[in-house]
Design a protein around this motif. Structure first.
Motif, PDB file in Angstrom:
ATOM      1  N   ARG A   1       0.910  -1.236  -0.065  1.00 26.25           N
ATOM      2  CA  ARG A   1      -0.125  -0.058  -0.090  1.00 26.25           C
ATOM      3  C   ARG A   1       0.947   1.341  -0.084  1.00 26.25           C
ATOM      4  O   ARG A   1       0.531   2.287  -0.796  1.00 26.25           O
ATOM      5  CB  ARG A   1      -0.821   0.022   1.139  1.00 26.25           C
ATOM      6  N   ILE A   2       1.835   1.320   0.636  1.00 24.12           N
ATOM      7  CA  ILE A   2       2.790   2.262   1.028  1.00 24.12           C
ATOM      8  C   ILE A   2       3.355   2.662  -0.417  1.00 24.12           C
ATOM      9  O   ILE A   2       3.501   3.688  -1.015  1.00 24.12           O
ATOM     10  CB  ILE A   2       3.969   2.165   2.153  1.00 24.12           C
ATOM     11  N   ALA A   3       3.957   1.560  -0.953  1.00 21.42           N
ATOM     12  CA  ALA A   3       4.954   1.626  -2.297  1.00 21.42           C
ATOM     13  C   ALA A   3       3.997   2.109  -3.303  1.00 21.42           C
ATOM     14  O   ALA A   3       4.352   2.857  -4.278  1.00 21.42           O
ATOM     15  CB  ALA A   3       5.491   0.261  -2.595  1.00 21.42           C
ATOM     16  N   GLU A   4       2.609   1.736  -3.519  1.00 14.02           N
ATOM     17  CA  GLU A   4       1.880   2.269  -4.618  1.00 14.02           C
ATOM     18  C   GLU A   4       1.511   3.673  -4.493  1.00 14.02           C
ATOM     19  O   GLU A   4       1.504   4.318  -5.466  1.00 14.02           O
ATOM     20  CB  GLU A   4       0.541   1.113  -4.445  1.00 14.02           C
TER      21      GLU A   4
ATOM     22  N   SER B   1       1.254  -1.713  -8.882  1.00  9.20           N
ATOM     23  CA  SER B   1       0.104  -2.036  -7.747  1.00  9.20           C
ATOM     24  C   SER B   1       0.460  -2.497  -6.622  1.00  9.20           C
ATOM     25  O   SER B   1       1.648  -3.083  -6.406  1.00  9.20           O
ATOM     26  CB  SER B   1      -0.751  -2.987  -8.457  1.00  9.20           C
ATOM     27  N   CYS B   2      -0.208  -2.127  -5.730  1.00  8.21           N
ATOM     28  CA  CYS B   2      -0.203  -2.711  -4.398  1.00  8.21           C
ATOM     29  C   CYS B   2       0.365  -4.270  -4.466  1.00  8.21           C
ATOM     30  O   CYS B   2       0.996  -4.884  -3.509  1.00  8.21           O
ATOM     31  CB  CYS B   2      -1.587  -2.707  -3.271  1.00  8.21           C
ATOM     32  N   GLY B   3      -0.489  -5.168  -5.012  1.00  9.25           N
ATOM     33  CA  GLY B   3      -0.309  -6.499  -5.085  1.00  9.25           C
ATOM     34  C   GLY B   3       1.180  -6.809  -5.594  1.00  9.25           C
ATOM     35  O   GLY B   3       1.861  -7.741  -5.442  1.00  9.25           O
ATOM     36  N   VAL B   4       1.540  -6.059  -6.665  1.00 11.58           N
ATOM     37  CA  VAL B   4       2.940  -6.581  -7.277  1.00 11.58           C
ATOM     38  C   VAL B   4       4.000  -6.293  -6.029  1.00 11.58           C
ATOM     39  O   VAL B   4       4.980  -6.920  -6.040  1.00 11.58           O
ATOM     40  CB  VAL B   4       3.149  -5.631  -8.378  1.00 11.58           C
ATOM     41  N   HIS B   5       3.959  -4.848  -5.642  1.00  6.98           N
ATOM     42  CA  HIS B   5       4.878  -4.576  -4.338  1.00  6.98           C
ATOM     43  C   HIS B   5       5.053  -5.721  -3.423  1.00  6.98           C
ATOM     44  O   HIS B   5       6.019  -5.891  -2.767  1.00  6.98           O
ATOM     45  CB  HIS B   5       4.696  -3.143  -4.023  1.00  6.98           C
TER      46      HIS B   5
ATOM     47  N   GLY C   1      -2.869  13.078   3.866  1.00  3.97           N
ATOM     48  CA  GLY C   1      -4.277  13.282   3.311  1.00  3.97           C
ATOM     49  C   GLY C   1      -4.486  11.884   2.315  1.00  3.97           C
ATOM     50  O   GLY C   1      -5.719  11.983   1.764  1.00  3.97           O
ATOM     51  N   PHE C   2      -3.658  10.739   2.572  1.00  5.74           N
ATOM     52  CA  PHE C   2      -3.785   9.737   1.796  1.00  5.74           C
ATOM     53  C   PHE C   2      -4.408   8.487   2.381  1.00  5.74           C
ATOM     54  O   PHE C   2      -4.278   8.663   3.783  1.00  5.74           O
ATOM     55  CB  PHE C   2      -2.587   9.061   1.168  1.00  5.74           C
ATOM     56  N   GLU C   3      -5.397   7.804   2.152  1.00 10.10           N
ATOM     57  CA  GLU C   3      -5.725   6.509   2.649  1.00 10.10           C
ATOM     58  C   GLU C   3      -5.136   5.428   2.016  1.00 10.10           C
ATOM     59  O   GLU C   3      -5.618   5.155   0.715  1.00 10.10           O
ATOM     60  CB  GLU C   3      -7.231   6.524   2.767  1.00 10.10           C
ATOM     61  N   PRO C   4      -3.910   4.833   2.377  1.00  8.16           N
ATOM     62  CA  PRO C   4      -3.344   3.908   1.790  1.00  8.16           C
ATOM     63  C   PRO C   4      -3.996   2.601   1.434  1.00  8.16           C
ATOM     64  O   PRO C   4      -3.841   2.110   0.189  1.00  8.16           O
ATOM     65  CB  PRO C   4      -2.071   3.669   2.677  1.00  8.16           C
ATOM     66  N   SER C   5      -5.091   2.359   2.016  1.00  8.72           N
ATOM     67  CA  SER C   5      -5.902   1.045   1.847  1.00  8.72           C
ATOM     68  C   SER C   5      -6.682   1.257   0.411  1.00  8.72           C
ATOM     69  O   SER C   5      -7.108   0.307  -0.080  1.00  8.72           O
ATOM     70  CB  SER C   5      -6.846   0.707   3.113  1.00  8.72           C
ATOM     71  N   LEU C   6      -6.890   2.724  -0.041  1.00 12.97           N
ATOM     72  CA  LEU C   6      -7.630   2.772  -1.239  1.00 12.97           C
ATOM     73  C   LEU C   6      -6.779   2.743  -2.527  1.00 12.97           C
ATOM     74  O   LEU C   6      -7.255   2.641  -3.702  1.00 12.97           O
ATOM     75  CB  LEU C   6      -8.179   4.271  -1.217  1.00 12.97           C
ATOM     76  N   GLY C   7      -5.335   2.631  -2.208  1.00  5.30           N
ATOM     77  CA  GLY C   7      -4.593   2.698  -3.575  1.00  5.30           C
ATOM     78  C   GLY C   7      -4.585   3.993  -4.122  1.00  5.30           C
ATOM     79  O   GLY C   7      -5.106   5.111  -3.698  1.00  5.30           O
ATOM     80  N   TRP C   8      -3.459   4.028  -5.227  1.00  2.00           N
ATOM     81  CA  TRP C   8      -3.415   5.384  -5.763  1.00  2.00           C
ATOM     82  C   TRP C   8      -4.968   6.080  -6.366  1.00  2.00           C
ATOM     83  O   TRP C   8      -5.167   7.013  -6.291  1.00  2.00           O
ATOM     84  CB  TRP C   8      -2.132   5.012  -6.738  1.00  2.00           C
TER      85      TRP C   8
END
Length: 159
Positions: free
Chosen positions: A53-56, A64-68, A129-136
């Motif tokens: 999530r952070i990396a995305e 994507s989050c999944g790849v990272h 201001g980000f919600e990491p669980s939402l992705g980029w």
């Protein structure tokens, strides 16, 4: 008085960007995990998800989050050196927000306190201001919520 020659620049959250080189501080300390228990628990049980999530978000959705998360997991399972990968994203996050390199360099922080480092980075993104669980893409959609775009019609002109 606005002396810039171009339009103001905005962050991904729609907040006008300050000088990128302006010094900043981390919003929470490295060991302030109790300030966000849900991300702390997630990191404890599934650090690959937290890291993904952070990396995305840090990479602005280029991967994507999944790849990272998968790369992180493979490194963890086969080498035990996932911190080699994760510390690079701490460096990117620090550069994006002009954050200091403390309490020591990024590689040491991740090698010695991997989970605490991931939790701190997750909290920092939330603070910004980000919600990491939402992705980029989810964060962009949330930012643009309420903005009405005109309908896209055919591009041909008629007489």
């Amino acid at each position: 008085m606005h002396t810039s020659t171009g339009p103001p620049h905005y962050t991904a959250t729609g907040i006008p960007a300050q000088h990128i080189t302006a010094p900043s501080e981390w919003s929470t300390g490295l060991c302030d995990c109790r300030k966000d228990c849900s991300s702390c628990c997630l990191t404890c049980w599934c650090p690959c998800i937290t890291f993904g999530r952070i990396a995305e978000v840090v990479d602005k959705g280029t991967t994507s989050c999944g790849v990272h998360g998968a790369i992180y997991s493979i490194l963890c399972l086969f080498t035990g050196c996932e911190c080699i990968y994760s510390f690079m994203y701490r460096s990117k996050l620090r550069q994006q927000y002009a954050l200091p390199e403390n309490p020591c360099n990024d590689c040491l922080v991740h090698c010695c306190c991997e989970w605490c480092a991931l939790c701190q980075e997750y909290r920092e993104l939330k603070h910004r201001g980000f919600e990491p669980s939402l992705g980029w893409q989810g964060n962009l959609a949330r930012q643009n919520q309420g903005v009405v775009m005109p309908p896209v019609g055919q591009t041909e002109m008629k007489r």
